[in-house]
Design a protein around this motif. Structure first.
Motif, PDB file in Angstrom:
ATOM      1  N   UNK A 139      50.842  60.439  10.019  1.00 43.01           N
ATOM      2  CA  UNK A 139      49.507  59.869   9.877  1.00 43.01           C
ATOM      3  C   UNK A 139      48.873  60.165   8.543  1.00 43.01           C
ATOM      4  N   UNK A 140      49.187  61.323   7.969  1.00 46.61           N
ATOM      5  CA  UNK A 140      48.618  61.686   6.666  1.00 46.61           C
ATOM      6  C   UNK A 140      49.549  61.325   5.513  1.00 46.61           C
TER       7      UNK A 140
ATOM      8  N   UNK B 131      44.906  61.167  20.056  1.00 48.50           N
ATOM      9  CA  UNK B 131      43.776  60.297  19.745  1.00 48.50           C
ATOM     10  C   UNK B 131      42.487  61.089  19.588  1.00 48.50           C
ATOM     11  N   UNK B 132      42.329  62.138  20.390  1.00 46.28           N
ATOM     12  CA  UNK B 132      41.135  62.975  20.257  1.00 46.28           C
ATOM     13  C   UNK B 132      41.104  63.643  18.883  1.00 46.28           C
TER      14      UNK B 132
ATOM     15  N   UNK C  59      41.918  53.942   9.243  1.00 46.44           N
ATOM     16  CA  UNK C  59      42.834  55.070   9.450  1.00 46.44           C
ATOM     17  C   UNK C  59      42.923  55.396  10.946  1.00 46.44           C
ATOM     18  N   UNK C  60      41.787  55.341  11.618  1.00 42.31           N
ATOM     19  CA  UNK C  60      41.759  55.642  13.049  1.00 42.31           C
ATOM     20  C   UNK C  60      42.539  54.595  13.843  1.00 42.31           C
TER      21      UNK C  60
ATOM     22  N   UNK D 232      47.598  53.606  17.024  1.00 37.67           N
ATOM     23  CA  UNK D 232      48.866  52.902  17.244  1.00 37.67           C
ATOM     24  C   UNK D 232      50.048  53.861  17.084  1.00 37.67           C
ATOM     25  N   UNK D 233      49.953  54.752  16.084  1.00 36.43           N
ATOM     26  CA  UNK D 233      50.996  55.754  15.891  1.00 36.43           C
ATOM     27  C   UNK D 233      51.083  56.674  17.107  1.00 36.43           C
ATOM     28  N   UNK D 234      49.927  57.074  17.633  1.00 39.37           N
ATOM     29  CA  UNK D 234      49.901  57.959  18.807  1.00 39.37           C
ATOM     30  C   UNK D 234      50.602  57.304  19.998  1.00 39.37           C
ATOM     31  N   UNK D 235      50.406  56.019  20.165  1.00 42.24           N
ATOM     32  CA  UNK D 235      51.032  55.324  21.305  1.00 42.24           C
ATOM     33  C   UNK D 235      52.550  55.357  21.205  1.00 42.24           C
TER      34      UNK D 235
END
Length: 798
Positions: free
Chosen positions: A655-656, A722-723, A738-739, A744-747
């Motif tokens: 994500x980063x 997600x939190x 970014x969120x 989508x990445x978290x899923x």
């Protein structure tokens, strides 16, 4: 000869500390020693310390170690490498030198101080210990006069270039009594353990690279003054147009430090007996003036350039030599310069600008002819061969062509005639070589490289651990090829898949070649190496193609491309023969995914490795996200908390868009595995990768086992991810887009809408990858990020 396990570096200045850091990068334990301070700092006085306190006595080395951890570019591959460096001082810890396998003197460039130190070292020296001086130009023979006994055989010069981690050249300078086996052993340590390019130099002022490089810079300054050229014009000509770095002349001087450069120039000026050479190395008035004003370059903020801050950001001003004031840089253009920019390759660029007729072409020719004649005139005096001279300039100054390679590229006979027409004397041995009917300094003799030596062609040393894909293709070893990639037979029944598209970006041609190569290797080879000789291993997928398809809303085509990518990676991963990836330098996005599909990675230590798709508004969809989830599951075993923690780390890394600072750092980030290894010497990388293939084959290789399922954290784990992203958004650390990407990445990482602890198939995660990727491609803000990256090379935060 001793195996180097421990070392001591005496002198914790910029060079000494940097050398210590790079020794630690190679896994060598180092004592870093410096003198004892003669007074307390205000902070030490306030703390109640005295000059007898160990912290005070070790302060210089301790502070140097602390600076290393803040230095950019980083001297250590990763911060924990600093644990191998122990600070100390030359009074309390001098006896510890008895235990060192290699002692490196790196104190101030004063002969009397160095001789005094060497005499002290000899009193505690253990037979067999290597002792070297990191001098940039002081006579090794003069230093050796301080050594009375057998240590003389183990003493030599090892001139590292700054910064020691990043500059490849080390010049070895044998002393008058240095044992030949010591030279060989030290060369082996420097090349294999430290990854250096080594040239053996003769004991002359400034040795090879600095001798010629300094001459060239001084000659350029004189030509500048004679022709009335500006700082901007000189740097426009003496950079990439002549096959040299973008720093060209004046940015290089500012980086080196004008006072340092003056010292190096004076070293030759004061030691040469040749009146012409003394005149050539006399420091120009402009340099002396700048030094006297304290304008020393980057370290003082002013030199030939000055950076100023404005309301629109930083601007670079260049020095007007007529007024000694700074002014805005002016774009430089000329027909010869434009021709050089359009030409492909260093040789063609040099021919274009040197062959022109405008004033910038005249400057280019003036610089080139003086450097070529000087290099030829001094080659025998300073080096063992012209090949050593060329290697030193390429490794030490990043020239794409050494002086004799450049002379060949311009035409040996024609260039010599042009020099003579200008009234220059071509060195006698060069004229004799041409008169004997020779057309070049280098030639191919029975398939091997040869160069002129003592009036005849001598074969260049070719080491078995150096494998050249370029040479193998010339020798007809290409098995398959298309516009983006080739499969090459590299010997011992191993093939190499080489990318050669622009920037090695992955498109349909490379993906097609991956699949064809897998079929060919399955039938006819013991295994496959994925490697290339481009500037960077792979910068990712073909972003331009992807953006065009997205803007045209050709979603079926985007889906087809991603499916092709995913399938190619699966075929590579499931190949019945071992696959070893050998990345180097920038290895981003899809390049990392190719490496993740391999059984092992043998990276060059200087590999900057990351799944950076978030920077262009996407997520890894060629199997990269799936592989990170798989590795998290493998590392966690059956422990649910460990699995969530591992997924959290993967989520943050992707994500980063984190990129490693080195290959060891990629292991820390979880982008490489503990079984993956790095190679210090780029020239040995392909050889080591092939050897790894053969080792896997001899050990009875079988493709990755298991049932192809991956245990995931599921919907509850997804909520945790997600939190975390929501908290960052609310805190203003990430944007709304970014969120969106993070969700989508978290899923994908969590396995979708399934309970925690569920085992899902690789195909399931690949489908989630592709779904998220397609969805993000349709986002206007993602397309804006892609457009910005293509236009500027920098990420857009929107």
């Amino acid at each position: 000869m001793k195996t180097i396990r421990t070392a001591a570096v005496i002198g914790s200045g910029v060079m000494g500390a940097g050398i210590a850091a790079h020794l630690a990068n190679a896994g060598i334990r180092v004592r870093l020693l410096d003198r004892v301070p003669d007074r307390l700092t205000p902070q030490e006085e306030a703390s109640g310390a005295t000059t007898a306190s160990p912290a005070v006595r070790n302060r210089l080395a301790t502070d140097a170690l602390a600076r290393l951890l803040k230095t950019n570019p980083a001297p250590f591959y990763e911060e924990r490498g600093s644990r191998l460096v122990t600070p100390g001082n030359v009074e309390d810890d001098f006896e510890s030198l008895r235990d060192a396998d290699w002692i490196i003197e790196a104190i101030t460039e004063r002969l009397d101080w160095k001789k005094e130190l060497l005499a002290r070292i000899e009193r505690v020296w253990t037979p067999g210990t290597f002792v070297s001086s990191n001098t940039s130009g002081i006579s090794i023979a003069a230093m050796a006069e301080a050594i009375a006994g057998p240590m003389r055989a183990f003493f030599l010069g090892t001139h590292f270039f700054n910064p020691p981690r990043h500059m490849p050249l080390v010049e070895i300078i044998p002393g008058p009594d240095t044992d030949a086996e010591v030279v060989t052993a030290m060369r082996d340590v420097l090349e294999r353990r430290l990854g250096k390019g080594v040239v053996v130099a003769k004991d002359t002022p400034n040795f090879i690279a600095n001798r010629i490089g300094t001459y060239g810079l001084l000659a350029t300054l004189k030509l500048m003054a004679e022709g009335g050229y500006t700082v901007d014009e000189v740097d426009a000509v003496t950079g990439p147009a002549l096959g040299r770095p973008k720093s060209a002349t004046f940015r290089t001087l500012d980086l080196v430090g004008l006072d340092t450069f003056v010292h190096v120039a004076n070293n030759v000026y004061e030691r040469t007996d040749d009146p012409a050479e003394k005149e050539a190395f006399a420091v120009p008035d402009v340099l002396a003036d700048l030094v006297s004003r304290g304008r020393l370059g980057e370290k003082t903020g002013e030199g030939f350039y000055k950076k100023v801050k404005t309301g629109q950001g930083s601007r670079i001003l260049s020095l007007d030599l007529a007024t000694m004031e700074y002014a805005a840089s002016v774009p430089v253009r000329s027909p010869s310069l434009e021709a050089a920019k359009s030409a492909k390759g260093a040789a063609a660029k040099c021919r274009a600008i040197v062959g022109g007729t405008d004033r910038l072409a005249r400057l280019a020719w003036g610089v080139v002819k003086h450097v070529l004649v000087y290099a030829a005139d001094k080659a025998d005096e300073i080096a063992g061969s012209i090949a050593d001279v060329d290697a030193a300039m390429k490794l030490g100054f990043h020239w794409e062509l050494g002086p004799f390679e450049l002379w060949d590229a311009l035409g040996l006979r024609e260039t010599a005639a042009r020099m003579e027409a200008d009234g220059m004397a071509v060195p006698g041995w060069v004229r004799a070589w041409i008169d004997a009917g020779n057309e070049s300094f280098y030639a191919r003799k029975e398939g091997r490289t040869a160069y002129v030596r003592n009036g005849a062609y001598a074969e260049a040393e070719e080491r078995p651990e150096t494998i050249s894909l370029k040479a193998l293709k010339v020798w007809g070893k290409t098995v398959l090829s298309n516009g983006g990639a080739s499969l090459i037979d590299i010997g011992e029944d191993v093939a190499c898949l080489e990318f050669h598209s622009p920037n090695n970006a992955i498109g349909a041609d490379i993906l097609t070649m991956i699949r064809k190569s897998a079929e060919e290797v399955e039938r006819n080879y013991r295994g496959l190496v994925v490697a290339n000789e481009g500037r960077n291993f792979c910068v990712g997928a073909n972003l331009m193609l992807l953006l065009m398809e997205a803007q045209e809303e050709e979603w079926d085509e985007v889906d087809r491309i991603i499916r092709l990518f995913q399938q190619a990676m699966l075929e590579l991963k499931r190949l019945g023969k071992p696959v070893v990836a050998a990345p180097h330098r920038m290895t981003l996005g899809g390049g990392v995914e190719v490496c993740m599909a391999a059984d092992r990675v043998r990276a060059h230590a200087e590999t900057y490795y990351g799944l950076v798709e978030a920077g262009v508004g996407l997520i890894p969809a060629g199997g990269g996200t799936k592989e990170m989830a798989l590795r998290a599951a493998e590392s966690a075993g059956d422990d649910e908390e460990s699995l969530q923690a591992a997924i959290n780390r993967a989520f943050e890394t992707i994500g980063m868009a984190k990129v490693s600072g080195s290959a060891p750092d990629a292991v820390r980030l979880g982008l490489m595995r503990a079984v993956d290894r790095h190679v210090m010497n780029r020239d040995r990388q392909l050889f080591e990768a092939r050897r790894t293939v053969l080792e896997l084959d001899r050990d009875g290789y079988a493709p990755p086992g298991g049932d192809g399922t991956i245990r995931v954290v599921g919907r509850n784990g997804r909520a945790v991810l997600e939190l975390g992203a929501y908290t960052l958004k609310e805190g203003g650390y990430i944007s709304d887009h970014d969120y969106t990407i993070a969700r989508k990445l978290a899923r994908v990482l969590s396995g979708g809408d399934v309970p925690g602890g569920t085992s899902v198939s690789e195909r399931h995660l690949l489908d989630l990858e592709r779904e998220a990727f397609l969805s993000l491609c349709g986002e206007p803000k993602t397309q804006a990020r892609m457009q910005h990256m293509l236009a500027t090379g920098k990420p857009l935060r929107n």
